[in-house]
Design a protein around this motif. Sequence first.
Motif, short mmCIF file in Angstrom:
data_model
loop_
_atom_site.label_atom_id
_atom_site.label_comp_id
_atom_site.label_asym_id
_atom_site.label_seq_id
_atom_site.Cartn_x
_atom_site.Cartn_y
_atom_site.Cartn_z
N VAL A 15 27.22 73.47 54.92
CA VAL A 15 28.68 73.52 54.84
C VAL A 15 29.16 74.60 55.80
N ILE A 16 30.07 74.22 56.70
CA ILE A 16 30.62 75.15 57.67
C ILE A 16 32.08 75.40 57.31
N LEU A 17 32.42 76.64 57.00
CA LEU A 17 33.78 76.99 56.63
C LEU A 17 34.39 77.89 57.71
N THR A 18 35.48 77.44 58.30
CA THR A 18 36.21 78.25 59.27
C THR A 18 37.62 78.48 58.74
N GLY A 19 38.30 79.45 59.31
CA GLY A 19 39.66 79.73 58.86
C GLY A 19 40.01 81.19 59.01
N ALA A 20 41.28 81.49 58.80
CA ALA A 20 41.79 82.84 58.98
C ALA A 20 41.27 83.77 57.90
N ALA A 21 41.41 85.07 58.15
CA ALA A 21 41.05 86.07 57.14
C ALA A 21 41.92 85.86 55.91
N GLY A 22 41.28 85.83 54.74
CA GLY A 22 42.03 85.65 53.50
C GLY A 22 42.23 84.22 53.08
N SER A 23 41.57 83.27 53.76
CA SER A 23 41.75 81.86 53.41
C SER A 23 40.82 81.42 52.28
N GLY A 24 39.87 82.30 51.89
CA GLY A 24 39.04 82.01 50.73
C GLY A 24 37.63 81.54 51.04
N LYS A 25 37.17 81.72 52.26
CA LYS A 25 35.84 81.22 52.66
C LYS A 25 34.72 81.84 51.82
N THR A 26 34.66 83.17 51.79
CA THR A 26 33.57 83.85 51.09
C THR A 26 33.68 83.68 49.57
N LEU A 27 34.90 83.73 49.06
CA LEU A 27 35.12 83.60 47.61
C LEU A 27 34.63 82.25 47.11
N LEU A 28 35.01 81.17 47.80
CA LEU A 28 34.60 79.83 47.39
C LEU A 28 33.08 79.68 47.49
N ALA A 29 32.50 80.21 48.56
CA ALA A 29 31.05 80.08 48.76
C ALA A 29 30.28 80.81 47.66
N MET A 30 30.71 82.02 47.31
CA MET A 30 30.01 82.78 46.27
C MET A 30 30.21 82.14 44.90
N ALA A 31 31.40 81.64 44.63
CA ALA A 31 31.65 80.98 43.35
C ALA A 31 30.76 79.74 43.20
N ALA A 32 30.66 78.95 44.28
CA ALA A 32 29.82 77.76 44.25
C ALA A 32 28.34 78.14 44.12
N ALA A 33 27.95 79.23 44.78
CA ALA A 33 26.55 79.69 44.70
C ALA A 33 26.19 80.08 43.28
N LEU A 34 27.04 80.86 42.62
CA LEU A 34 26.78 81.30 41.25
C LEU A 34 26.79 80.12 40.27
N ILE A 44 36.73 79.53 39.17
CA ILE A 44 37.61 79.55 40.33
C ILE A 44 38.08 78.13 40.61
N ARG A 45 39.39 77.94 40.80
CA ARG A 45 39.95 76.63 41.12
C ARG A 45 40.65 76.69 42.48
N PRO A 46 40.65 75.59 43.21
CA PRO A 46 41.29 75.58 44.54
C PRO A 46 42.79 75.87 44.45
N LYS A 47 43.29 76.62 45.42
CA LYS A 47 44.71 76.94 45.47
C LYS A 47 45.48 76.00 46.40
N ASN A 48 44.76 75.22 47.19
CA ASN A 48 45.41 74.22 48.05
C ASN A 48 44.39 73.12 48.34
N ILE A 49 44.82 72.08 49.04
CA ILE A 49 43.97 70.93 49.31
C ILE A 49 42.80 71.30 50.20
#
Length: 457
Positions: A269-288, A247-252
């Motif tokens: 790490v505290i991630l906030t943001g709107a639904a669909g901003s990638g919070k859970t996806l990035l966290a799970m990718a980093a965890a794996l 998984i690679r970042p889609k924005n800064i």
Amino acid sequence: MGDANRKYFVLDTNILLHEPFAIYSFKEHDVIIPMTVLEELDRIKDSKRDVARDARVAIRALEDLFHDATPEQISQGIPLPSSQEATGTISILADYILQETVKAFADKEGDNRILNGVLYLQEQHKRDVVLITKDINMRLRAKGAGVRFVEDYRTDQLIDDVQYLTKGFQCCQGDFWSQVPEVNSKTLAGKTYHQFERSVIDPTYLNQYIIDEESDFAGRVVDVNDHKVTLKDLSRERMSHRGAWDIRPKNIYQGMALDALLDPEIDLVILTGAAGSGKTLLAMAAALEQTIERNMFDKIIVTRNTPDIGESIGFLPGSEEEKMMPWLAAVTDTLEALHKNDHCTEGSLKYICDKANIQFKSINFMRGRSIQNAFVLLDECQNLTASQIKTIITRCGEGTKLVCSGNLAQIDSPYLTPVTSGLTYMVERFKNFEGSVNVHLNGVVRSRLAEFAEENL
């Protein structure tokens, strides 16, 4: 302060459930607990609801205050302990003996007795009588019934408006380096650091990201004092090409989040943001990535708060993990998305869950645990109170990384608002902690449909 300026504060039940020690928060003013509130606390303390523990804590706090007092002293008011920085008194109002002036439906008898008690106190005393409640409809009913002063409980609010909540980064207009008059740069262990006057980016705090609009520059504050600030040079291009589990970042903003998630020196790490901003996806990718590829953690623990979980989890079939699955569908959806191109997605998921030792846990059973060498993902934590957040964070032992994600626009709890949410509390309290990073993810990357809905609905 004279008696004319002292007020009576009447507390609703939900105040003591939200903050069991709220009785000590009113300084020189007098606190009154209606008998109806004690009855409601008594009913709740033996229930299976999440707030049962808070009800018991509140009852014990009141017992500690009143255990040596006579009935006359309890009705007149006893002094609050000076050790709690409160100089007022606390008393119990026997509201059940008062003549009713507010009448409504039978299911609101408790609220009516509290309102009748406040109206009675208004008539009996020249001082201001203030009803404190977190129930918005109760505040409306109180005003409609004739209560002159009704307020929300704001002592636990660290900020007045969620728009003032730090986003974890600072975007400078134009070229950043053109605004820095003098800089001292050095390289240590292959990493570049820049030191310059704090006034250039003030106000700032530890681990805040600094980006600009024109150049490729990106940095993170690693040291700050009264006069100087030190940035770690990161570079936008390097962050945009950094990956985790393919998984690679889609924005800064995702780039900054991934940088924090993959940094072994960051514990929270505290991630906030709107639904669909990638919070859970990035966290799970980093965890794996860190658990399977780098062997940094022994397991991945996924947990989240759920409305009424104490009552409803028991009626679902299966083990604890199987009962949690309906609420953790967002995480399992993310795992499927990460492996959608595999030859056999279902087989890959089973292999990954076993290999990474992914455990789905109920937040109810986190108290008392000590979690070592684990990557912990706390999802949807905007629905947690500050005390619940503290319970989770204090479980984390050596070698454990905690990721908390949430969206303050999706609060389900009837007693929480964006400014009183545990997520807001955590962002503010940890912003100067060297082991934590907060990033607000701007933009919706899930789909153009989700992006349009977020902006226009």
